[in-house]
Design an enzyme around this catalytic site. Sequence first.
Site, PDB file in Angstrom:
ATOM      1  N   THR A   1       0.268  -0.800  14.627  1.00 29.41           N
ATOM      2  CA  THR A   1       0.398  -1.730  13.508  1.00 29.41           C
ATOM      3  C   THR A   1       0.487  -0.968  12.196  1.00 29.41           C
ATOM      4  O   THR A   1       0.242  -1.537  11.132  1.00 29.41           O
ATOM      5  CB  THR A   1      -0.797  -2.705  13.461  1.00 29.41           C
ATOM      6  OG1 THR A   1      -2.016  -1.946  13.383  1.00 29.41           O
ATOM      7  CG2 THR A   1      -0.833  -3.596  14.687  1.00 29.41           C
TER       8      THR A   1
ATOM      9  N   ARG B   1       3.081   2.188  11.044  1.00 26.99           N
ATOM     10  CA  ARG B   1       4.452   2.388  10.591  1.00 26.99           C
ATOM     11  C   ARG B   1       5.326   2.768  11.780  1.00 26.99           C
ATOM     12  O   ARG B   1       4.918   3.534  12.653  1.00 26.99           O
ATOM     13  CB  ARG B   1       4.536   3.495   9.534  1.00 26.99           C
ATOM     14  CG  ARG B   1       3.997   3.118   8.164  1.00 26.99           C
ATOM     15  CD  ARG B   1       4.878   2.071   7.489  1.00 26.99           C
ATOM     16  NE  ARG B   1       4.415   1.740   6.149  1.00 26.99           N
ATOM     17  CZ  ARG B   1       3.593   0.737   5.862  1.00 26.99           C
ATOM     18  NH1 ARG B   1       3.112  -0.010   6.852  1.00 26.99           N
ATOM     19  NH2 ARG B   1       3.237   0.489   4.625  1.00 26.99           N
TER      20      ARG B   1
ATOM     21  N   HIS C   1       6.392  -7.290  11.905  1.00 25.33           N
ATOM     22  CA  HIS C   1       5.672  -6.709  10.764  1.00 25.33           C
ATOM     23  C   HIS C   1       4.919  -7.794   9.981  1.00 25.33           C
ATOM     24  O   HIS C   1       5.035  -7.916   8.761  1.00 25.33           O
ATOM     25  CB  HIS C   1       6.628  -5.964   9.831  1.00 25.33           C
ATOM     26  CG  HIS C   1       5.938  -4.891   9.032  1.00 25.33           C
ATOM     27  ND1 HIS C   1       6.524  -3.691   8.724  1.00 25.33           N
ATOM     28  CD2 HIS C   1       4.699  -4.848   8.477  1.00 25.33           C
ATOM     29  CE1 HIS C   1       5.693  -2.948   8.011  1.00 25.33           C
ATOM     30  NE2 HIS C   1       4.567  -3.635   7.846  1.00 25.33           N
TER      31      HIS C   1
ATOM     32  N   THR D   1       0.824  -1.208   0.000  1.00 21.84           N
ATOM     33  CA  THR D   1       0.000   0.000   0.000  1.00 21.84           C
ATOM     34  C   THR D   1       0.855   1.254   0.000  1.00 21.84           C
ATOM     35  O   THR D   1       0.615   2.186  -0.767  1.00 21.84           O
ATOM     36  CB  THR D   1      -0.943   0.005   1.216  1.00 21.84           C
ATOM     37  OG1 THR D   1      -1.825  -1.118   1.127  1.00 21.84           O
ATOM     38  CG2 THR D   1      -1.772   1.270   1.251  1.00 21.84           C
TER      39      THR D   1
ATOM     40  N   ASP E   1       3.824  -3.860  15.841  1.00 28.35           N
ATOM     41  CA  ASP E   1       4.112  -4.745  14.713  1.00 28.35           C
ATOM     42  C   ASP E   1       5.084  -4.075  13.749  1.00 28.35           C
ATOM     43  O   ASP E   1       5.465  -4.659  12.743  1.00 28.35           O
ATOM     44  CB  ASP E   1       2.824  -5.114  13.969  1.00 28.35           C
ATOM     45  CG  ASP E   1       3.041  -6.193  12.923  1.00 28.35           C
ATOM     46  OD1 ASP E   1       3.619  -7.255  13.271  1.00 28.35           O
ATOM     47  OD2 ASP E   1       2.671  -5.978  11.743  1.00 28.35           O
TER      48      ASP E   1
ATOM     49  N   ALA F   1       1.406  -8.446  10.626  1.00 28.97           N
ATOM     50  CA  ALA F   1      -0.045  -8.321  10.784  1.00 28.97           C
ATOM     51  C   ALA F   1      -0.785  -8.494   9.462  1.00 28.97           C
ATOM     52  O   ALA F   1      -1.933  -8.937   9.442  1.00 28.97           O
ATOM     53  CB  ALA F   1      -0.381  -6.959  11.396  1.00 28.97           C
ATOM     54  N   TRP F   2      -0.134  -8.175   8.342  1.00 29.66           N
ATOM     55  CA  TRP F   2      -0.772  -8.208   7.023  1.00 29.66           C
ATOM     56  C   TRP F   2      -0.674  -9.571   6.332  1.00 29.66           C
ATOM     57  O   TRP F   2      -1.190  -9.745   5.232  1.00 29.66           O
ATOM     58  CB  TRP F   2      -0.114  -7.162   6.124  1.00 29.66           C
ATOM     59  CG  TRP F   2       1.358  -7.408   5.922  1.00 29.66           C
ATOM     60  CD1 TRP F   2       2.361  -7.205   6.810  1.00 29.66           C
ATOM     61  CD2 TRP F   2       1.992  -7.923   4.746  1.00 29.66           C
ATOM     62  NE1 TRP F   2       3.579  -7.550   6.276  1.00 29.66           N
ATOM     63  CE2 TRP F   2       3.385  -7.992   5.008  1.00 29.66           C
ATOM     64  CE3 TRP F   2       1.537  -8.329   3.492  1.00 29.66           C
ATOM     65  CZ2 TRP F   2       4.305  -8.446   4.077  1.00 29.66           C
ATOM     66  CZ3 TRP F   2       2.448  -8.781   2.551  1.00 29.66           C
ATOM     67  CH2 TRP F   2       3.826  -8.836   2.847  1.00 29.66           C
TER      68      TRP F   2
ATOM     69  N   GLU G   1      13.616  -1.885   9.882  1.00 34.64           N
ATOM     70  CA  GLU G   1      13.126  -3.250   9.664  1.00 34.64           C
ATOM     71  C   GLU G   1      13.955  -3.936   8.586  1.00 34.64           C
ATOM     72  O   GLU G   1      14.241  -3.319   7.555  1.00 34.64           O
ATOM     73  CB  GLU G   1      11.649  -3.207   9.265  1.00 34.64           C
ATOM     74  CG  GLU G   1      10.764  -2.634  10.368  1.00 34.64           C
ATOM     75  CD  GLU G   1       9.319  -2.466   9.971  1.00 34.64           C
ATOM     76  OE1 GLU G   1       8.471  -2.270  10.852  1.00 34.64           O
ATOM     77  OE2 GLU G   1       9.027  -2.532   8.744  1.00 34.64           O
TER      78      GLU G   1
END
Length: 317
Positions: free
Chosen positions: A235, A237, A288, A75, A261, A290-291, A266
């Site tokens: 969750t 950025r 990271h 996204t 998250d 969660a998606w 990262e």
Amino acid sequence: MSARVVFLEINSLPKEIPLANITANCTLLTYSNTQQSEVLERAKNATIIVVNKLILDQSILSSCPDLKMIAVSATGMSNVDIEYCQRNNILVTNIVGYAQQTVAEHTLMMMLALQRNLLSYRQDVNDGKWSKSPYFFYGGHEIIDLYGLSLGIVGSGAIGQKVFDLAKAFGMKAYFIARKNTQEKTGNSKKLPFEQGLKQADIISIHCPLTNETENLIAQKEFAMMKNTALIINTARGGIINEMALIEAIQEKQIKGVALDVVTHEPMPADHPLHAISSLDNVIITPHCAWLSDGSLETLIHQLIYKINHFLSAYST
């Protein structure tokens, strides 16, 4: 001349992309991963670049004379020089509406885990404390129901709206927190001014993009406004919460707990300052992820292939 479609970091998605579903007659080049220093050499002859987190700035884009499209398999598009692309008629697409449910569920999972001391109780069972209890239960830690708690949501986009809906299903008093430093008067009972929203919340959940306005949105001043029983969840950025201020807020018990998250760097390096608190029972850090539900990945890949095919069908005519 057939189009050249270059996937620069195809393994950044932990699910196989069905390249056979790209229907147009084109040349496909795929790289499992690409270092930033390798981007220009691999992308310079591309018609379409498919990228996730690699930076495509003007210095790179200006050296890609055949480039017509950038497909971001995520996204966020802050890694792409959008203004350059607009000036030079390069289409930039991203993936939208694919992760609302999974990120919202991850958010609620974090709230539940912290409020019910899930990590502590799991450790107690593994340490044999339950087996030594004189009763059928072991209740060494506080458990707080979500029902009736005030949830302040920063960011009223699709994910924030989904968190709002799930929170209401749990009986929470959910509301959105207005932008910082604004006198926003919406007449909307679901939205509170920034400072009031922070002060009132039992839990604060962040679902806004990282921009110049939201970087360090929550720092020392904001932690001082919060209840000392409050939780904060991010969750969205890394960088929206000032991490050094967060560490201090946890260590000084300004707030009760945190779940993240996302972090500023990262993957999270071994010497990241957050490791000073990451092992505490009132701190949860997930990588990271969660998606990453199966459903959201399928939606993402389907949308990515569709957008590439749609562009190629017009390009080839």
